[in-house]
Design an enzyme around this catalytic site. Structure first.
Site, PDB file in Angstrom:
ATOM      1  N   CYS A  85     -66.597  14.857 -13.162  1.00  0.00           N
ATOM      2  CA  CYS A  85     -67.733  15.787 -13.124  1.00  0.00           C
ATOM      3  C   CYS A  85     -69.042  15.038 -13.413  1.00  0.00           C
ATOM      4  O   CYS A  85     -69.476  14.243 -12.597  1.00  0.00           O
ATOM      5  CB  CYS A  85     -67.491  16.937 -14.092  1.00  0.00           C
ATOM      6  SG  CYS A  85     -68.541  18.368 -13.768  1.00  0.00           S
ATOM      7  N   HIS A 193     -61.823  19.043 -12.863  1.00  0.00           N
ATOM      8  CA  HIS A 193     -61.464  18.617 -14.219  1.00  0.00           C
ATOM      9  C   HIS A 193     -59.952  18.600 -14.448  1.00  0.00           C
ATOM     10  O   HIS A 193     -59.407  19.555 -15.005  1.00  0.00           O
ATOM     11  CB  HIS A 193     -62.076  19.592 -15.236  1.00  0.00           C
ATOM     12  CG  HIS A 193     -63.547  19.477 -15.389  1.00  0.00           C
ATOM     13  ND1 HIS A 193     -64.143  18.627 -16.282  1.00  0.00           N
ATOM     14  CD2 HIS A 193     -64.553  20.134 -14.758  1.00  0.00           C
ATOM     15  CE1 HIS A 193     -65.462  18.754 -16.210  1.00  0.00           C
ATOM     16  NE2 HIS A 193     -65.735  19.661 -15.294  1.00  0.00           N
ATOM     17  N   GLU A 195     -58.414  17.067 -16.732  1.00  0.00           N
ATOM     18  CA  GLU A 195     -58.150  17.069 -18.177  1.00  0.00           C
ATOM     19  C   GLU A 195     -58.094  18.485 -18.748  1.00  0.00           C
ATOM     20  O   GLU A 195     -57.648  18.681 -19.869  1.00  0.00           O
ATOM     21  CB  GLU A 195     -59.179  16.202 -18.917  1.00  0.00           C
ATOM     22  CG  GLU A 195     -60.521  16.854 -19.212  1.00  0.00           C
ATOM     23  CD  GLU A 195     -61.468  16.929 -18.006  1.00  0.00           C
ATOM     24  OE1 GLU A 195     -61.045  16.620 -16.878  1.00  0.00           O
ATOM     25  OE2 GLU A 195     -62.642  17.322 -18.205  1.00  0.00           O
TER      26      GLU A 195
END
Lengths: 222, 88
Positions: A85, A193, A195
């Protein structure tokens, strides 16, 4: 594997990344953008957020923070550099990845979960995925519209540097690009994302194979 | 001291979605004659330099390095001589 997660003023996904890496047994730690040494780390992660308030352009100020010379050095040394990002935006501003992330084609911040497909399964970031798999990965950005001139896009395609594509393009990105890597394959950036999709408690574990891919790549090198 | 007024815009080939949204709003407001809107950035930078050529070179250098992203943006600037602020 020792990993550094860079914390810029305004980063807000640094701890998400740290916890995700630790979940996979990685010896990870937060490193301030004020530092200037990354020797001793095998992989460097630039997390999401709004570094320096996204002033001027996303990533434009962060790219001149002290740590970035060390990131560039690590990239030149062939270490893995991963920008998620805002981290992707910083890597493009720094010239470590080609192109630029522009304001979404329909201006506004998008917070969603979108289907991605793997454009190149033979990378340090995708090798653990089933190539035919479609994964759902969260996105959260206002400037995720990947732009590069035609010659650069042609080169990215020719060298198979496109790693992930959106199945339903949410932001106007050229060639539905969600993530790319450099020609050497060690510097990578993506807007979604992974994660945020590693712990079953969040209801989505489609990001797990992203981290497994990185780990298997690092172990294979060792 | 010199004052640089720097105007940054997208290159003509780049779609400017914010400009498009503003244009649509103006047209909804019945400004029927509005045909095009480009949103850009404006900077005023005061700098010390020994002469106008040096100042020009410096403005070009830092604008290329930081103020614009050369992938998508271009700029023009005006440079004028201004009085130094008096330091107490």
């Amino acid at each position: 594997m020792k990993a550094a997660v860079i914390s810029f003023p305004g980063s807000n996904c640094d701890f998400d990344m740290l916890y995700a890496l630790q979940d996979f047994g990685v010896d990870a730690q937060i490193v301030s953008a004020k530092e200037n040494d990354l020797t001793g780390f095998d992989a460097i992660f630039l997390p999401g957020g709004f570094s320096y308030g996204d002033y001027l352009r996303t990533g434009a100020i962060a790219r001149f923070s002290p740590i970035m010379s060390a990131v560039t050095q690590a990239a030149n040394d062939g270490k893995l550099i991963v920008g998620i990002c805002n981290g992707f935006q910083i890597l493009t501003e720094a010239g470590l990845l080609p192109g630029q992330l522009l304001v979404n084609a329909t201006p506004g911040f998008i917070c969603d979960e979108v289907p991605l497909r793997i454009a190149n399964p033979q990378t340090a970031f995708t090798n653990a995925y089933d190539p035919a798999e479609t994964m759902m990965i969260p996105i959260a950005h206002g400037e995720g519209n990947y732009f590069a001139d035609d010659a650069t896009l042609a080169k990215l395609e020719e060298n198979q540097q496109v790693v992930f594509r959106y199945e339903e393009n949410p932001n106007g990105s050229a060639h539905d690009i969600a993530g790319i890597m450099n020609e050497q394959g060690n510097v990578f950036g993506m807007m979604p994302h992974p994660e945020r999709a590693v712990d079953a408690v969040t209801g989505n574990i489609d990001g797990q194979n992203f981290f497994k891919s990185i780990l298997s790549g690092i172990l294979a090198r060792a | 001291m010199y004052l640089a007024k720097i105007y940054v815009t997208y290159k003509p080939s780049i779609l400017d979605p914010q400009g498009e949204v503003i244009k649509a709003a103006l047209q909804r407001m019945d400004y029927a004659g509005v045909e095009q809107v480009a949103q850009g950035k404006y900077f005023e930078v005061k700098l010390h330099a020994k002469d106008v050529d040096t100042a020009t070179a410096e403005v070009e250098s830092f604008t290329d390095a930081l103020l614009i992203n050369q992938n998508t943006e271009t700029y023009r600037f005006d440079l004028s001589l201004v009085e130094d602020e008096v330091n107490a």
